[in-house]
Design a protein around this motif. Structure first.
Motif, mmCIF file in Angstrom:
data_model
loop_
_atom_site.group_PDB
_atom_site.id
_atom_site.type_symbol
_atom_site.label_atom_id
_atom_site.label_comp_id
_atom_site.label_asym_id
_atom_site.label_seq_id
_atom_site.Cartn_x
_atom_site.Cartn_y
_atom_site.Cartn_z
ATOM 1 N N PHE A 8 -10.183 -35.816 -8.311
ATOM 2 C CA PHE A 8 -9.983 -36.837 -9.348
ATOM 3 C C PHE A 8 -10.189 -38.215 -8.739
ATOM 4 N N THR A 35 -15.916 -30.019 -8.042
ATOM 5 C CA THR A 35 -16.032 -30.715 -9.323
ATOM 6 C C THR A 35 -15.274 -32.022 -9.239
ATOM 7 N N GLY A 37 -13.559 -35.185 -11.332
ATOM 8 C CA GLY A 37 -13.090 -35.746 -12.586
ATOM 9 C C GLY A 37 -13.126 -37.257 -12.476
ATOM 10 N N SER A 43 -18.181 -42.092 -12.863
ATOM 11 C CA SER A 43 -18.739 -40.775 -13.188
ATOM 12 C C SER A 43 -20.260 -40.810 -13.143
ATOM 13 N N ARG A 54 -16.991 -34.039 -14.392
ATOM 14 C CA ARG A 54 -16.352 -33.877 -15.702
ATOM 15 C C ARG A 54 -15.673 -35.183 -16.066
ATOM 16 N N VAL A 56 -13.025 -37.737 -17.418
ATOM 17 C CA VAL A 56 -11.578 -37.791 -17.600
ATOM 18 C C VAL A 56 -11.215 -39.154 -18.171
ATOM 19 N N VAL A 90 -6.365 -34.060 -19.128
ATOM 20 C CA VAL A 90 -6.513 -33.756 -17.702
ATOM 21 C C VAL A 90 -5.958 -32.370 -17.399
ATOM 22 N N LEU A 93 -8.420 -29.781 -18.337
ATOM 23 C CA LEU A 93 -9.484 -29.665 -17.353
ATOM 24 C C LEU A 93 -9.036 -28.817 -16.159
ATOM 25 N N GLU A 97 -10.773 -25.352 -14.916
ATOM 26 C CA GLU A 97 -11.420 -25.262 -13.613
ATOM 27 C C GLU A 97 -10.708 -24.284 -12.677
ATOM 28 N N GLY A 110 -4.061 -36.790 -12.662
ATOM 29 C CA GLY A 110 -4.512 -35.588 -11.989
ATOM 30 C C GLY A 110 -3.466 -35.030 -11.044
#
Length: 378
Positions: A8, A35, A37, A43, A54, A56, A90, A93, A97, A110
């Motif tokens: 994150f 991954t 966030g 991003s 992804r 957020v 969050v 997500l 994941e 996160g």
């Protein structure tokens, strides 16, 4: 064993993004599924550099005026974002994941989501005394007490607190760190996390000595930018690359001397950093870490009213790696400081810091910390 790792990223400034990119690249090279966030330009930046991203929700929004952090407006704007729906998104997500471990760079939604699901989590910060933002404004001192209780509670509960800075006694952000006794055992220093390793970068062919200015030419920083140009015109033996940011009207600037080049944008600053003798920048922590990892001293112009940046600049000077500059500095004062730096005033110390960064290998150390947390759980 391959792991699923969720990172994150706080999107307030690209400093968080750059060091998370370094972490993501190192983890991916080791064969882990990563991954990120992230939100906003952060991003976009990570996606452009090959990371799986992804979206957020933004957690905090910093608002400033004329070079100063406006605490009141920042609080109001952050409240408007709505944290309860944000935490739900969050958490969703995280559930989708199903990561083995989470790295949260100053992104507390996160971190809370990881704690709720009992997933190992490392929180990365370069400041643990955020309550000082409130204490400096008497209207918000009560919020400072609440903030301190919140952050200290988080530091006690996470599995690790990562400081992406040099270990003591070389910690640049030392003035921004203050952990309670029952949290200190979880604190680990990784050293700098530059997005590109020094040995992998081909230096830009630049005339020496060379100064790389990262100040930019907009808003409250424009007067400093102009004084740097003036300083360049006062000594033709020192060369400059000036990053202005896209969209700056050159006609609004004083005439550029022959020893200065103005660039609106550089997609990769590391070749320039490797080839320069001095960087001029604000007080952001990641920029300082990148410069020192490359052995480059810095003149730091921290934003006014931004205690974290001011402490960073003070730490930089205290460690003999550069100088804290004032917004009121004249062109002559800037030139004097530039001459001192390019003539080697800080060279021995910054070379030591470059060597130390290589020995520590921050991205690798961070990877091993995350792997250990995940394997202990599996």
């Amino acid at each position: 064993m391959s792991l699923k790792i969720l990172i994150f990223v706080c999107g307030e400034g690209l400093g968080h993004t750059g060091r998370c990119l370094a972490a993501g690249r190192e983890l991916s090279r080791a064969g882990h599924e990563v991954t990120c966030g992230a939100y906003g330009y952060s991003s976009q930046f990570l996606a452009e550099h090959g990371m799986n991203v992804r979206e957020v929700p933004a957690e905090i929004r910093l608002v400033g005026e004329k070079g100063s952090l406006n605490l009141g407006k920042s609080i109001k704007e952050s409240i408007k974002l709505g944290q309860v729906p944000g935490l739900f998104n969050v958490q969703k997500l995280v559930d989708e994941e199903k990561p083995d471990v989470i790295l949260s760079d100053s992104y507390y939604l996160g971190t809370i989501a990881a704690l709720r699901r009992k997933i190992p989590v490392a929180l990365m910060v370069n400041q643990s005394n955020m309550e000082i933002f409130f204490q400096e404004n008497y209207l918000f001192q009560g919020l400072g007490v609440i903030a301190k209780e919140f952050y200290n509670g988080i530091f006690k509960r996470v599995d690790r607190t990562i400081i992406p800075d040099y270990p003591q006694p070389n910690t640049i952000c030392d003035l921004n760190l203050n952990f309670e006794d029952d949290s200190t055992s979880k604190v680990e220093y990784t050293g700098p996390l530059p997005a590109r390793n020094y040995g992998d970068v081909i230096a830009q062919n630049l005339p020496r000595p060379h100064v790389l200015s990262l100040i930019g030419g907009f808003g409250y920083r424009a007067p400093i930018f102009r004084r740097i140009i003036e300083a360049a015109s006062m000594d033709s033996n020192i060369n400059y690359t000036l990053l202005s940011g896209p969209g700056l009207d050159k006609e609004e600037l004083p005439p550029l001397p022959d020893n200065a080049e103005l660039l609106p944008f550089i997609p990769d600053q590391f070749p320039y950093l490797k080839s320069c003798d001095l960087a001029i920048a604000p007080g952001g922590h990641t920029t300082m870490m990148e410069a020192l990892a490359y052995g480059v001293p810095m003149l730091s112009f921290p934003d006014r009213g931004h205690s974290e940046q001011q402490n960073n600049a003070e730490g930089l000077e205290a460690k003999g790696c550069g100088k804290q500059m004032d917004y009121k500095a004249s062109a002559s004062e800037i030139l004097e400081s530039v001459r001192e730096a390019v003539n080697g005033k800080y060279r021995d110390k910054t070379e030591q810091m470059k060597k130390l960064a290589g020995e520590i290998n921050g991205p690798e150390k961070l990877r091993k910390i995350l792997e250990d947390l995940a394997y202990q759980r599996l």
